[in-house]
Design a protein around this motif. Structure first.
Motif, PDB file in Angstrom:
ATOM      1  N   GLY A  97       0.806  -1.214   0.000  1.00  0.00           N
ATOM      2  CA  GLY A  97       0.000   0.000   0.000  1.00  0.00           C
ATOM      3  C   GLY A  97       0.840   1.264   0.000  1.00  0.00           C
ATOM      4  O   GLY A  97       0.519   2.233  -0.704  1.00  0.00           O
ATOM      5  N   ALA A 146      -2.997   2.218   0.526  1.00  0.00           N
ATOM      6  CA  ALA A 146      -2.592   2.951  -0.674  1.00  0.00           C
ATOM      7  C   ALA A 146      -3.350   4.266  -0.795  1.00  0.00           C
ATOM      8  O   ALA A 146      -2.753   5.309  -1.132  1.00  0.00           O
ATOM      9  CB  ALA A 146      -2.833   2.087  -1.914  1.00  0.00           C
ATOM     10  N   THR A 186      -7.095   0.120  -8.062  1.00  0.00           N
ATOM     11  CA  THR A 186      -7.518   0.094  -6.661  1.00  0.00           C
ATOM     12  C   THR A 186      -9.023  -0.097  -6.550  1.00  0.00           C
ATOM     13  O   THR A 186      -9.506  -0.898  -5.731  1.00  0.00           O
ATOM     14  CB  THR A 186      -7.096   1.396  -5.957  1.00  0.00           C
ATOM     15  OG1 THR A 186      -5.678   1.557  -6.061  1.00  0.00           O
ATOM     16  CG2 THR A 186      -7.497   1.370  -4.494  1.00  0.00           C
TER      17      THR A 186
END
Length: 345
Positions: free
Chosen positions: A148, A222, A170
């Protein structure tokens, strides 16, 4: 962070409104403390943070020393003390397969009692189950956080098309319900790599859980890092480093990454207990660790089967899990406050 301000004649410094003693350099001059030193001083003054840190460290020490602790207790997590003829002279189960004695068969030989029907020692199963869950969760959490952070740094710093496509990837991974996906994923993987007539090896189950929970768990970290980096890349110190000719790798490593350490550490303290609960749920649902591998979640699955006949079986595993999750969450709050005293509780 502002520079230390000397209080004349007092030998102390004030940083962000917090006084603290100065340290002496090699030539005897008084110098201000670094942000890391200030964080450690604030953390040490937080009694809750210190106590919870000691408890968390104790849990990992118990997990690491599980073989020694079990040896001291004179038991092991695999022996069926209620069925093995070797232990027929010291029965632990009655005619109905329920533990003899109080609190599920607590005695000098079985410190936390025994498992109904089989008579396995609960203390041995618990410490080995903690060993399985804690180190499995630690490995998954480190992989999730590392992935991440890297993806968030790349998307946040470079922006543009890079950030756009990383954002779409994502979103794609976020569309998968991780736990439900894993429940459906496990039988498929098993059928590809394991003969249906054979028992699925424990290492294979552990590897499958690690891969799936890693692939479906990095997105939150992330996004957090990306949002932080987006606000940092336009700051003056980053622009100055860029104008001076520093490479993107050096800017990210020297200027941006140190400023995202706080959210990374805080998120780590929340991610690890969440991963433990996820692994426990998977074992409880029957797609994680199974017999005879000791695991925290499997203990709850076993306890649920015997909840009416032997409710005490759930007491020690449940108490241990509640204490660990509570302490780790409180530790996360203390770490956050130590890094950012203005956040307040």
């Amino acid at each position: 962070m502002t520079s230390p301000i000397d209080i004349e004649g007092s030998g102390t410094s004030v940083v962000d409104g917090e006084p603290g003693p100065k340290t002496k350099s090699g030539n005897g001059e008084l110098v201000g403390r670094s942000p890391g030193q200030l964080m450690w001083l604030r953390f040490r003054r937080d009694r809750t943070g210190v106590i919870t840190a000691v408890v968390v460290i104790a849990y990992f020490a118990i997990a690491l020393l599980a073989p020694l602790l079990v040896k001291l207790s004179g038991t092991d997590p695999y022996t069926l003390y209620g069925q093995d003829p070797t232990y027929a002279d010291t029965p632990v189960l009655d005619d109905f397969g329920l533990p003899l004695g109080y609190l599920g068969g607590v005695s000098g030989s079985h410190w936390f009692g025994v498992e109904p029907q089989y008579g396995r020692d609960l203390f041995a199963m618990l410490v080995y189950g903690m060993r399985t869950s804690l180190f499995m969760s630690l490995g998954i959490t480190v992989l999730v956080m590392t992935t991440g952070v890297i993806i968030g740094l790349i998307g946040g710093y470079f922006g543009g098309r890079t950030d756009y496509w990383i954002g779409r990837v994502t979103d794609f991974f976020l569309s998968f319900p991780s736990q439900l996906f894993f429940i459906a994923f496990m039988p498929v993987v098993t059928s590809f790599f394991v003969d249906p007539r054979e028992e699925t090896p424990t290492y294979f189950r552990a590897l499958a859980m690690l891969i799936v929970l890693w692939l479906l768990g990095w997105m939150g970290m992330a996004r957090l890092v990306r949002s932080t980096v987006l606000s940092l890349r336009e700051r003056e110190f980053v622009e100055a480093a860029r104008v001076s000719g520093a490479s993107p790798w050096r800017i990210v490593r020297k200027e941006i990454l140190p400023n995202v350490v706080t959210p990374i550490l805080v998120q780590f303290t929340y991610q690890l207990p969440s991963t433990i609960l996820t692994i426990a749920f998977l074992s409880f649902a029957g797609v994680g660790f199974v017999e005879p591998t000791p695991d925290w979640g499997r203990l709850f699955a076993v306890g649920a089967r015997y909840a009416e006949q032997d409710p005490a079986f759930m007491f020690f595993p449940g108490l241990a899990l509640v204490i660990f999750i509570l302490c780790f969450n409180l530790l996360g709050d203390s770490v956050r406050d130590a890094f950012d005293p203005k956040s307040g509780r």
